[in-house]
Design a protein around this motif. Sequence first.
Motif, PDB file in Angstrom:
ATOM      1  N   ASN A 192      40.602  33.982 -13.417  1.00  0.00           N
ATOM      2  CA  ASN A 192      39.428  35.076 -13.546  1.00  0.00           C
ATOM      3  C   ASN A 192      39.401  35.213 -11.953  1.00  0.00           C
ATOM      4  O   ASN A 192      37.894  34.744 -11.537  1.00  0.00           O
ATOM      5  CB  ASN A 192      38.463  34.808 -14.604  1.00  0.00           C
ATOM      6  CG  ASN A 192      37.962  36.397 -14.528  1.00  0.00           C
ATOM      7  OD1 ASN A 192      37.690  37.218 -13.901  1.00  0.00           O
ATOM      8  ND2 ASN A 192      36.444  36.472 -15.910  1.00  0.00           N
ATOM      9  N   PRO A 193      39.888  36.947 -11.258  1.00  0.00           N
ATOM     10  CA  PRO A 193      39.637  36.584 -10.087  1.00  0.00           C
ATOM     11  C   PRO A 193      38.104  37.092  -9.882  1.00  0.00           C
ATOM     12  O   PRO A 193      37.665  37.200  -8.497  1.00  0.00           O
ATOM     13  CB  PRO A 193      40.224  37.862 -10.216  1.00  0.00           C
ATOM     14  CG  PRO A 193      40.804  38.739 -11.015  1.00  0.00           C
ATOM     15  CD  PRO A 193      40.448  37.203 -12.173  1.00  0.00           C
ATOM     16  N   ALA A 194      37.333  37.377 -11.156  1.00  0.00           N
ATOM     17  CA  ALA A 194      35.747  37.587 -10.299  1.00  0.00           C
ATOM     18  C   ALA A 194      35.021  36.074 -10.265  1.00  0.00           C
ATOM     19  O   ALA A 194      33.543  36.316  -9.587  1.00  0.00           O
ATOM     20  CB  ALA A 194      35.033  37.869 -11.883  1.00  0.00           C
ATOM     21  N   TYR A 195      35.346  35.497 -10.840  1.00  0.00           N
ATOM     22  CA  TYR A 195      35.118  33.701 -10.280  1.00  0.00           C
ATOM     23  C   TYR A 195      35.764  32.863  -8.820  1.00  0.00           C
ATOM     24  O   TYR A 195      36.315  33.158  -8.740  1.00  0.00           O
ATOM     25  CB  TYR A 195      35.225  32.559 -11.156  1.00  0.00           C
ATOM     26  CG  TYR A 195      34.840  32.866 -13.060  1.00  0.00           C
ATOM     27  CD1 TYR A 195      34.077  34.123 -13.265  1.00  0.00           C
ATOM     28  CD2 TYR A 195      35.533  32.677 -13.762  1.00  0.00           C
ATOM     29  CE1 TYR A 195      33.692  33.807 -14.793  1.00  0.00           C
ATOM     30  CE2 TYR A 195      35.246  32.616 -15.101  1.00  0.00           C
ATOM     31  CZ  TYR A 195      33.743  34.198 -15.275  1.00  0.00           C
ATOM     32  OH  TYR A 195      33.798  34.167 -16.546  1.00  0.00           O
ATOM     33  N   PRO A 196      35.368  32.148  -9.036  1.00  0.00           N
ATOM     34  CA  PRO A 196      34.920  31.562  -6.849  1.00  0.00           C
ATOM     35  C   PRO A 196      36.673  30.892  -7.295  1.00  0.00           C
ATOM     36  O   PRO A 196      36.939  30.480  -8.113  1.00  0.00           O
ATOM     37  CB  PRO A 196      34.612  30.465  -6.876  1.00  0.00           C
ATOM     38  CG  PRO A 196      32.494  31.093  -8.047  1.00  0.00           C
ATOM     39  CD  PRO A 196      32.968  31.439  -9.007  1.00  0.00           C
ATOM     40  N   ASP A 197      37.169  31.086  -6.948  1.00  0.00           N
ATOM     41  CA  ASP A 197      38.565  30.249  -6.232  1.00  0.00           C
ATOM     42  C   ASP A 197      38.258  29.120  -6.266  1.00  0.00           C
ATOM     43  O   ASP A 197      40.192  28.004  -6.654  1.00  0.00           O
ATOM     44  CB  ASP A 197      39.340  31.106  -5.494  1.00  0.00           C
ATOM     45  CG  ASP A 197      39.371  30.714  -4.253  1.00  0.00           C
ATOM     46  OD1 ASP A 197      38.336  30.153  -3.475  1.00  0.00           O
ATOM     47  OD2 ASP A 197      39.855  31.545  -2.913  1.00  0.00           O
ATOM     48  N   THR A 198      37.476  28.141  -5.959  1.00  0.00           N
ATOM     49  CA  THR A 198      37.691  26.630  -6.166  1.00  0.00           C
ATOM     50  C   THR A 198      36.652  26.358  -7.098  1.00  0.00           C
ATOM     51  O   THR A 198      35.950  25.351  -7.241  1.00  0.00           O
ATOM     52  CB  THR A 198      36.966  26.161  -4.524  1.00  0.00           C
ATOM     53  OG1 THR A 198      35.897  27.099  -4.134  1.00  0.00           O
ATOM     54  CG2 THR A 198      37.866  26.506  -3.622  1.00  0.00           C
ATOM     55  N   LEU A 199      36.211  27.628  -8.321  1.00  0.00           N
ATOM     56  CA  LEU A 199      35.883  27.429  -9.377  1.00  0.00           C
ATOM     57  C   LEU A 199      35.834  25.665 -10.106  1.00  0.00           C
ATOM     58  O   LEU A 199      35.202  24.744  -9.950  1.00  0.00           O
ATOM     59  CB  LEU A 199      35.347  27.564 -10.774  1.00  0.00           C
ATOM     60  CG  LEU A 199      34.229  27.878 -11.439  1.00  0.00           C
ATOM     61  CD1 LEU A 199      32.354  28.209 -10.894  1.00  0.00           C
ATOM     62  CD2 LEU A 199      34.912  28.618 -12.448  1.00  0.00           C
ATOM     63  N   TYR A 200      36.990  25.261 -10.336  1.00  0.00           N
ATOM     64  CA  TYR A 200      37.045  24.056 -11.021  1.00  0.00           C
ATOM     65  C   TYR A 200      37.468  22.830 -10.360  1.00  0.00           C
ATOM     66  O   TYR A 200      38.141  21.848 -10.630  1.00  0.00           O
ATOM     67  CB  TYR A 200      38.068  24.296 -11.801  1.00  0.00           C
ATOM     68  CG  TYR A 200      38.245  25.642 -12.576  1.00  0.00           C
ATOM     69  CD1 TYR A 200      37.244  25.270 -13.952  1.00  0.00           C
ATOM     70  CD2 TYR A 200      38.555  26.857 -12.813  1.00  0.00           C
ATOM     71  CE1 TYR A 200      36.912  26.318 -15.036  1.00  0.00           C
ATOM     72  CE2 TYR A 200      38.480  27.952 -12.948  1.00  0.00           C
ATOM     73  CZ  TYR A 200      37.593  27.541 -14.470  1.00  0.00           C
ATOM     74  OH  TYR A 200      37.527  28.728 -15.576  1.00  0.00           O
ATOM     75  N   VAL A 201      37.065  23.291  -8.880  1.00  0.00           N
ATOM     76  CA  VAL A 201      36.982  22.224  -8.179  1.00  0.00           C
ATOM     77  C   VAL A 201      35.879  21.382  -7.463  1.00  0.00           C
ATOM     78  O   VAL A 201      35.403  20.742  -7.455  1.00  0.00           O
ATOM     79  CB  VAL A 201      38.288  22.548  -6.420  1.00  0.00           C
ATOM     80  CG1 VAL A 201      37.963  20.882  -5.477  1.00  0.00           C
ATOM     81  CG2 VAL A 201      39.722  22.320  -6.894  1.00  0.00           C
TER      82      VAL A 201
END
Length: 378
Positions: A281-290
Motif C-alpha cells: 500500500n503506497p499510503a504506508y511507509p516503504d520500510t513499515l515491515y522492516v
Amino acid sequence: MSDRLKQLGNAGQAVWLDFVSRDFLNRKELQELVTADGLTGVTSNPSIFEKAMGYGSDYDGSLRRLLAEGHTETVDLYEHLAVEDIRNACDVLRPVYDRLDARDGYVSLEVSPYLAFDTEGSLAEARRLWAMVDRPNLMIKIPGTDAGTPAIRQLIAEGINVNITLLFSRQAYLAVAEAYLAGLEQRVKAGQDVSRLASVASFFVSRIDSKIDAKIEARLKAGAGADEAALRGLLGKVAIANAKLAYQDYEQLIAGARWKALAAKGARVQRLLWASTGTKNPAYPDTLYVDTLIGRDTVNTMPPKTMDAARDHGTVKPDTIRDDVEGARTVLSEAQRLNLDLDGVTTELVTEGAKQFTDAADMLLSAVSKKRDAFLAG
C-alpha cells in the motif's frame, strides 16, 4: 552506503535479499551487498527465477551448453540453470557461513511448487536438489502446508537445512516449529550431530494487510456505523500484530525444557524469517515491515526495492518486535470482534501463494521451452 542494514545485524536481525539472477551474480553485486551492507543470506522462488530466466540473454550460453550435453527436458534445463545460480550464490556467502560457524550465510532454493501438497514428492525432490547443489550453506524451501510439515521433520532428521515458506498463521508456524524440534530429537536419538543444522520459518507479512485492509475498506464503503472508528484503527495493523505474537510464541518455545535439552546438544534455534516485507500500500511507509519487526534471532528477507529504502531511510531501533505486545493482542482481538476472519484470510493466502508460485513456474518453464526449441531449431 549508510550502515543502517549493518545496524540491523547488530540488533540481532539477519538481513537477507529476496532476489537472485545470473546478471546480478556476474556483476558481483551480491558480493558488494555482503561487504557493504553485512548481507548474510539470499532467498529465491519461482517468481524470481521466472523474471530472471524468462527475459534477456544472460542464460543463453549455459542453455546452449546444456543442450549440447544432451539435456533437453524443460524441467531438467531449468534445474541445471537454477542450480548454477544457487551454487554461485552459496560460494559468495560461504565466507559468511564459515565466519559465523554455520549460524548464517545461507541461500534458499525451493522445491517445485507443483509439490506443495505432496509429502513424498517434496522429500524426493528436496534430497535430489540438496545433492545437486552440494553446498553446506544451502537451504531447501518447503511450504508449511499439511503435506509439507512431515517432509520438514524428515529432512531435518536427515541433516538437510530447511526454509519453511508460506506461513501466514501462528498455528501453522507452531506446527512447523514442532516439526523442527521433532526432527532434531530424531537426529539426537540416532546419535547424530545437530550443531550445524539450520532452519528458518518464513512468516509472511504484507499480504495479510492487503487482504484485511480490503475487507475493512469494503465494510467502510458499505457503511460501518458504530464500528467505523474501530475498523479504521485496524488499517495496516493486523499483519504486524500477527507477527509480533508469533515472535512471542517463539520466545515461549525456546524457554521450554524441550528446547533447552536440544540446545544442550548444540542445536540452533529455528529463526523466524519475515517474508513479503515489501509494502503493498503506497499510503504506508516503504520500510513499515522492516522498522517494526526488528528482533533477536530473526531474519528479514527484503526485495531489492525494500532493501534500498531500508538502507536509505529505515529506522533501526532494537527489539521493536517486542514493542507494545499487549497492543498487538488488542488488535487481533478487535479483528476477531469485527469478524474480519484472520483465520480464513491466512488459509486463503496459503492457497493463493501456492498458485502464484505454480503460475510463475508455468511461465518460467514455457520461456525455457521456447528458448530450447529455438536453439535446437537454429
